[in-house]
Design a protein around this motif. Sequence first.
Motif, PDB file in Angstrom:
ATOM      1  N   UNK A   1      43.796  57.146  25.656  1.00 20.48           N
ATOM      2  CA  UNK A   1      43.073  56.945  24.395  1.00 20.48           C
ATOM      3  C   UNK A   1      41.876  57.892  24.309  1.00 20.48           C
ATOM      4  N   UNK A   2      41.612  58.359  23.105  1.00 22.99           N
ATOM      5  CA  UNK A   2      40.453  59.241  22.890  1.00 22.99           C
ATOM      6  C   UNK A   2      39.143  58.477  23.026  1.00 22.99           C
ATOM      7  N   UNK A   3      39.155  57.236  22.562  1.00 23.65           N
ATOM      8  CA  UNK A   3      37.960  56.388  22.603  1.00 23.65           C
ATOM      9  C   UNK A   3      38.386  54.993  23.028  1.00 23.65           C
ATOM     10  N   UNK A   4      37.596  54.350  23.865  1.00 24.58           N
ATOM     11  CA  UNK A   4      37.816  52.950  24.223  1.00 24.58           C
ATOM     12  C   UNK A   4      36.602  52.156  23.768  1.00 24.58           C
ATOM     13  N   UNK A   5      36.820  51.202  22.862  1.00 27.67           N
ATOM     14  CA  UNK A   5      35.758  50.309  22.390  1.00 27.67           C
ATOM     15  C   UNK A   5      35.920  49.000  23.140  1.00 27.67           C
ATOM     16  N   UNK A   6      35.012  48.756  24.095  1.00 23.82           N
ATOM     17  CA  UNK A   6      35.156  47.620  25.004  1.00 23.82           C
ATOM     18  C   UNK A   6      34.089  46.571  24.746  1.00 23.82           C
ATOM     19  N   UNK A   7      34.474  45.298  24.896  1.00 20.49           N
ATOM     20  CA  UNK A   7      33.510  44.203  24.738  1.00 20.49           C
ATOM     21  C   UNK A   7      32.382  44.342  25.760  1.00 20.49           C
ATOM     22  N   UNK A   8      32.745  44.698  26.979  1.00 15.86           N
ATOM     23  CA  UNK A   8      31.754  44.956  28.033  1.00 15.86           C
ATOM     24  C   UNK A   8      32.220  46.208  28.773  1.00 15.86           C
ATOM     25  N   UNK A   9      31.475  47.296  28.651  1.00 16.97           N
ATOM     26  CA  UNK A   9      31.921  48.574  29.239  1.00 16.97           C
ATOM     27  C   UNK A   9      32.025  48.494  30.754  1.00 16.97           C
ATOM     28  N   UNK A  10      31.146  47.724  31.385  1.00 17.88           N
ATOM     29  CA  UNK A  10      31.207  47.596  32.845  1.00 17.88           C
ATOM     30  C   UNK A  10      32.486  46.885  33.262  1.00 17.88           C
ATOM     31  N   UNK A  11      32.834  45.824  32.547  1.00 12.37           N
ATOM     32  CA  UNK A  11      34.071  45.117  32.872  1.00 12.37           C
ATOM     33  C   UNK A  11      35.279  46.016  32.667  1.00 12.37           C
ATOM     34  N   UNK A  12      35.234  46.843  31.628  1.00  9.48           N
ATOM     35  CA  UNK A  12      36.362  47.749  31.391  1.00  9.48           C
ATOM     36  C   UNK A  12      36.497  48.747  32.532  1.00  9.48           C
ATOM     37  N   UNK A  13      35.388  49.329  32.979  1.00 11.71           N
ATOM     38  CA  UNK A  13      35.451  50.290  34.074  1.00 11.71           C
ATOM     39  C   UNK A  13      35.941  49.624  35.360  1.00 11.71           C
ATOM     40  N   UNK A  14      35.538  48.365  35.587  1.00  6.30           N
ATOM     41  CA  UNK A  14      36.029  47.632  36.753  1.00  6.30           C
ATOM     42  C   UNK A  14      37.538  47.420  36.649  1.00  6.30           C
ATOM     43  N   UNK A  15      38.012  47.071  35.446  1.00  6.23           N
ATOM     44  CA  UNK A  15      39.448  46.863  35.233  1.00  6.23           C
ATOM     45  C   UNK A  15      40.210  48.154  35.481  1.00  6.23           C
ATOM     46  N   UNK A  16      39.731  49.261  34.907  1.00  6.54           N
ATOM     47  CA  UNK A  16      40.404  50.547  35.098  1.00  6.54           C
ATOM     48  C   UNK A  16      40.472  50.922  36.571  1.00  6.54           C
ATOM     49  N   UNK A  17      39.378  50.709  37.277  1.00  5.61           N
ATOM     50  CA  UNK A  17      39.342  51.029  38.702  1.00  5.61           C
ATOM     51  C   UNK A  17      40.328  50.165  39.480  1.00  5.61           C
ATOM     52  N   UNK A  18      40.362  48.868  39.161  1.00 10.48           N
ATOM     53  CA  UNK A  18      41.264  47.956  39.861  1.00 10.48           C
ATOM     54  C   UNK A  18      42.731  48.288  39.601  1.00 10.48           C
ATOM     55  N   UNK A  19      43.004  48.813  38.416  1.00 17.97           N
ATOM     56  CA  UNK A  19      44.381  49.168  38.052  1.00 17.97           C
ATOM     57  C   UNK A  19      44.737  50.583  38.485  1.00 17.97           C
ATOM     58  N   UNK A  20      43.771  51.304  39.002  1.00 14.22           N
ATOM     59  CA  UNK A  20      44.022  52.681  39.411  1.00 14.22           C
ATOM     60  C   UNK A  20      44.210  53.623  38.243  1.00 14.22           C
ATOM     61  N   UNK A  21      43.570  53.314  37.115  1.00 15.60           N
ATOM     62  CA  UNK A  21      43.698  54.122  35.900  1.00 15.60           C
ATOM     63  C   UNK A  21      42.504  55.075  35.790  1.00 15.60           C
ATOM     64  N   UNK A  22      42.786  56.354  35.568  1.00 10.11           N
ATOM     65  CA  UNK A  22      41.731  57.330  35.323  1.00 10.11           C
ATOM     66  C   UNK A  22      41.507  57.437  33.828  1.00 10.11           C
ATOM     67  N   UNK A  23      40.325  57.063  33.387  1.00  8.25           N
ATOM     68  CA  UNK A  23      40.008  57.048  31.955  1.00  8.25           C
ATOM     69  C   UNK A  23      39.509  58.428  31.547  1.00  8.25           C
ATOM     70  N   UNK A  24      40.155  59.013  30.520  1.00 13.98           N
ATOM     71  CA  UNK A  24      39.762  60.346  30.059  1.00 13.98           C
ATOM     72  C   UNK A  24      38.932  60.293  28.780  1.00 13.98           C
ATOM     73  N   UNK A  25      39.009  59.189  28.058  1.00 14.99           N
ATOM     74  CA  UNK A  25      38.324  59.093  26.772  1.00 14.99           C
ATOM     75  C   UNK A  25      36.902  58.580  26.895  1.00 14.99           C
ATOM     76  N   UNK A  26      36.196  58.638  25.766  1.00 12.84           N
ATOM     77  CA  UNK A  26      34.836  58.119  25.691  1.00 12.84           C
ATOM     78  C   UNK A  26      34.875  56.598  25.638  1.00 12.84           C
ATOM     79  N   UNK A  27      33.994  55.952  26.390  1.00 11.50           N
ATOM     80  CA  UNK A  27      33.926  54.491  26.401  1.00 11.50           C
ATOM     81  C   UNK A  27      32.653  54.043  25.680  1.00 11.50           C
TER      82      UNK A  27
END
Length: 283
Positions: free
Chosen positions: A34-60
């Motif tokens: 995704x180009x942009x990720x609009x997250x309810x809590x950006x810290x929780x989103x980054x924790x989720x991405x890390x736990x899933x092994x996902x490299x986020x390329x878009x702006x959060x």
Amino acid sequence: MNKDESAGAIVLGATPIGNLADASPRLREIMATADVIAAEDTRNFHHLASALGVTVSGRVMSLHEHNEVAKREEVIDLAESGATVLVVSDAGMPAVSDPGYPLVAAAMERGVLVTAVPGPSAVLTALALSGLPTGRFTFEGFLPRKAGERRKRLQALATEQRTMVFFEAPHRVAEFLSAAAEEFGTGRLGAVARELTKKFEEVRRGELGELSQWAAEGVRGEIVVVIAGAPEPEPEKAEDLIELVQQRVAEGTRMKDAAAEVASAHGVKKRELYEAVLAARES
């Protein structure tokens, strides 16, 4: 996702409600692309991405209940300019008792594509595990915290015949169940689902009176309460309406007309009621 290559979109992404293994391959893919990720809590989103092994390329960016009105035009502008904007809440599907609804409504008004990556749902999981009827149900979310306002909402739901699903905080669930038992009756069936999909998942089923006593000892974790709908009212019988017809006759209405009016108002057969009145008069 079927859309113009040049057109953007807002994508509602359902995140795990507990067990990270429930994250779908589609969710992982769009989190990464995704180009942009609009997250309810950006810290929780980054924790989720890390736990899933996902490299986020878009702006959060943050999109929560306190800034949603101010941020929604920015999000829609991004999608309108061609960006794929992923919207995620801390758990489950955005816009369902979480940020997202005002954004979705405004985006659709502007003709921006809104789609979803479906996935875990606390509402449907609790409903399915409750052991209560699932054919027709209503989601009521969180009721007001103030006792008086909560009581009014419960009173309005007392005759609701569909199964009802509620969210409640663990420290208020005992008070909620006590109020529900008071308005719906202690014998009404219900279920309390806690920590769904997690290690200590538990679904406690029983009558509201019993559940209220159990919860008084203390409940922990994320809570979903499911309550059976009200039973269908017993159909009225012609014999129960005789007195109403007699009252109208005493006021000057012809018996045949009085029987017809009362029968129509109470959903019984006119002929059956008329004959019941005649039989009562003869006896």
